[in-house]
Motif scaffolding. Structure first.
Motif, short mmCIF file in Angstrom:
data_model
loop_
_atom_site.label_atom_id
_atom_site.label_comp_id
_atom_site.label_asym_id
_atom_site.label_seq_id
_atom_site.Cartn_x
_atom_site.Cartn_y
_atom_site.Cartn_z
N ASP A 35 2.14 -21.10 -19.40
CA ASP A 35 2.22 -20.83 -17.96
C ASP A 35 1.14 -21.59 -17.20
O ASP A 35 1.41 -22.23 -16.18
N TRP A 36 -0.10 -21.54 -17.70
CA TRP A 36 -1.19 -22.24 -17.02
C TRP A 36 -0.98 -23.75 -17.02
O TRP A 36 -1.18 -24.40 -16.00
N SER A 37 -0.56 -24.29 -18.15
CA SER A 37 -0.42 -25.74 -18.25
C SER A 37 0.68 -26.29 -17.35
O SER A 37 0.66 -27.45 -16.97
N ARG A 38 1.61 -25.44 -17.01
CA ARG A 38 2.73 -25.87 -16.13
C ARG A 38 2.48 -25.55 -14.66
O ARG A 38 3.32 -25.85 -13.82
N ASP A 39 1.35 -24.95 -14.36
CA ASP A 39 0.98 -24.59 -12.99
C ASP A 39 0.35 -25.79 -12.30
O ASP A 39 -0.76 -26.20 -12.67
N PRO A 40 1.00 -26.37 -11.28
CA PRO A 40 0.44 -27.55 -10.62
C PRO A 40 -0.86 -27.26 -9.86
O PRO A 40 -1.62 -28.17 -9.54
N GLN A 41 -1.16 -25.99 -9.62
CA GLN A 41 -2.38 -25.61 -8.90
C GLN A 41 -3.54 -25.25 -9.82
O GLN A 41 -4.63 -24.90 -9.36
N VAL A 75 -10.23 -16.04 -20.03
CA VAL A 75 -10.85 -17.00 -19.11
C VAL A 75 -11.20 -18.29 -19.85
O VAL A 75 -10.97 -19.40 -19.35
N VAL A 76 -11.71 -18.15 -21.06
CA VAL A 76 -12.05 -19.33 -21.87
C VAL A 76 -10.78 -20.12 -22.19
O VAL A 76 -10.77 -21.35 -22.10
N ASP A 77 -9.70 -19.43 -22.55
CA ASP A 77 -8.42 -20.11 -22.80
C ASP A 77 -7.93 -20.86 -21.57
O ASP A 77 -7.47 -22.00 -21.66
N GLU A 78 -8.02 -20.20 -20.42
CA GLU A 78 -7.55 -20.85 -19.19
C GLU A 78 -8.39 -22.08 -18.88
O GLU A 78 -7.86 -23.15 -18.55
N LEU A 106 -3.91 -19.97 -32.15
CA LEU A 106 -3.30 -19.21 -31.06
C LEU A 106 -2.34 -18.13 -31.55
O LEU A 106 -1.55 -18.36 -32.45
N SER A 107 -2.41 -16.98 -30.91
CA SER A 107 -1.40 -15.95 -31.11
C SER A 107 -0.25 -16.27 -30.16
O SER A 107 -0.39 -17.06 -29.23
N VAL A 108 0.88 -15.64 -30.37
CA VAL A 108 2.05 -15.89 -29.52
C VAL A 108 1.78 -15.47 -28.06
O VAL A 108 2.06 -16.25 -27.14
N PRO A 109 1.19 -14.29 -27.79
CA PRO A 109 0.92 -13.94 -26.38
C PRO A 109 -0.04 -14.93 -25.70
O PRO A 109 0.16 -15.28 -24.53
N ARG A 110 -1.06 -15.37 -26.41
CA ARG A 110 -1.99 -16.36 -25.83
C ARG A 110 -1.26 -17.68 -25.58
O ARG A 110 -1.46 -18.31 -24.55
N ALA A 111 -0.40 -18.08 -26.50
CA ALA A 111 0.34 -19.34 -26.34
C ALA A 111 1.24 -19.28 -25.11
O ALA A 111 1.35 -20.25 -24.37
N LYS A 139 -2.55 -32.75 -21.69
CA LYS A 139 -1.59 -31.71 -21.30
C LYS A 139 -0.44 -31.62 -22.30
O LYS A 139 -0.02 -30.52 -22.67
N GLU A 140 0.06 -32.75 -22.74
CA GLU A 140 1.18 -32.75 -23.69
C GLU A 140 0.78 -32.06 -25.00
O GLU A 140 1.56 -31.30 -25.57
N ARG A 141 -0.46 -32.29 -25.44
CA ARG A 141 -0.95 -31.65 -26.67
C ARG A 141 -0.98 -30.13 -26.54
O ARG A 141 -0.55 -29.42 -27.44
N VAL A 142 -1.51 -29.64 -25.42
CA VAL A 142 -1.63 -28.19 -25.26
C VAL A 142 -0.25 -27.55 -25.13
O VAL A 142 0.01 -26.49 -25.68
N ILE A 143 0.66 -28.21 -24.43
CA ILE A 143 2.02 -27.69 -24.30
C ILE A 143 2.72 -27.69 -25.65
O ILE A 143 3.37 -26.71 -26.03
#
Length: 192
Positions: A175-181, A119-122, A165-170, A134-138
């Motif tokens: 996925d979250w950063s690319r979600d328009p909602q 939840v904190v990551d999201e 970041l671990s690979v699964p968290r990344a 957004k570009e930085r996080v991606i």
């Protein structure tokens, strides 16, 4: 080592050496990120201020403590040593900072899931999207997905589940950063 005791018996000696490189540019860059970030946060949200800063800690970590959010200088130096790129290091530092700020804000706002890392990551991703990062996080999430050995090296070095970041968290962050909602999903938290 001077031993002024009499006799010829062998002595056991334990020596601990600590050193820090004078890499002012890296620490200065981290401080600049922190100052800019604080300004942006206060323009968008209403919350009681909390300190955010860098300091020598004796260990490479980023954390929330009684004195606020601390980004240890050793964390900055080790990130740069492994990632070997100033912009990539800034991206990783940015996510670490956003992650800790997300933790503090969720806690201050009494969010029921403020202690759950996912939840904190999201929420950190939401904050980065909202603050034009957004570009930085991606970029950093893609880097760790494409370079799992770098992620593994950092995770072993830091012995910390949250940073970097671990690979699964990344993958989740991508996925979250690319979600328009994404931001709309958090609107009830952001605008109670």
């Amino acid at each position: 080592m001077l031993d002024n005791r009499s006799g010829q018996e062998p002595r056991t000696l334990t020596v601990t050496v600590r050193a820090a490189r004078a890499v002012a540019g890296q620490t200065k860059a981290a401080e600049e990120i922190l100052r800019k970030f604080e300004q942006q946060l206060h323009q968008i949200f209403v919350f009681d201020p909390f300190p955010i800063g860098t300091k020598q800690c004796g260990a490479p970590k980023a954390f929330v403590g009684t004195s606020g959010i601390v980004l240890c200088a050793e964390y900055v130096h080790h990130l740069y040593d492994i990632l070997k790129d100033q912009e990539r290091t800034k991206d990783a530092l940015s996510f670490s900072i956003f992650h800790e700020v997300a933790r503090v804000l969720l806690s201050k706002w009494n969010h029921p899931s403020s202690t759950k890392e996912e939840v904190v990551d999201e929420f950190a991703t939401v904050l980065m999207v909202m603050l034009n990062q957004k570009e930085r996080v991606i970029t950093i999430a893609e880097y760790f997905v494409k370079n799992p050995s770098a992620s593994e090296t950092l995770l072993n070095l830091f012995s910390d589940d949250c940073h970097p970041l671990s690979v699964p968290r990344a993958r989740k962050i991508l996925d979250w950063s690319r979600d328009p909602q994404l931001v709309y999903k958090w609107q009830k938290v952001l605008v109670p």
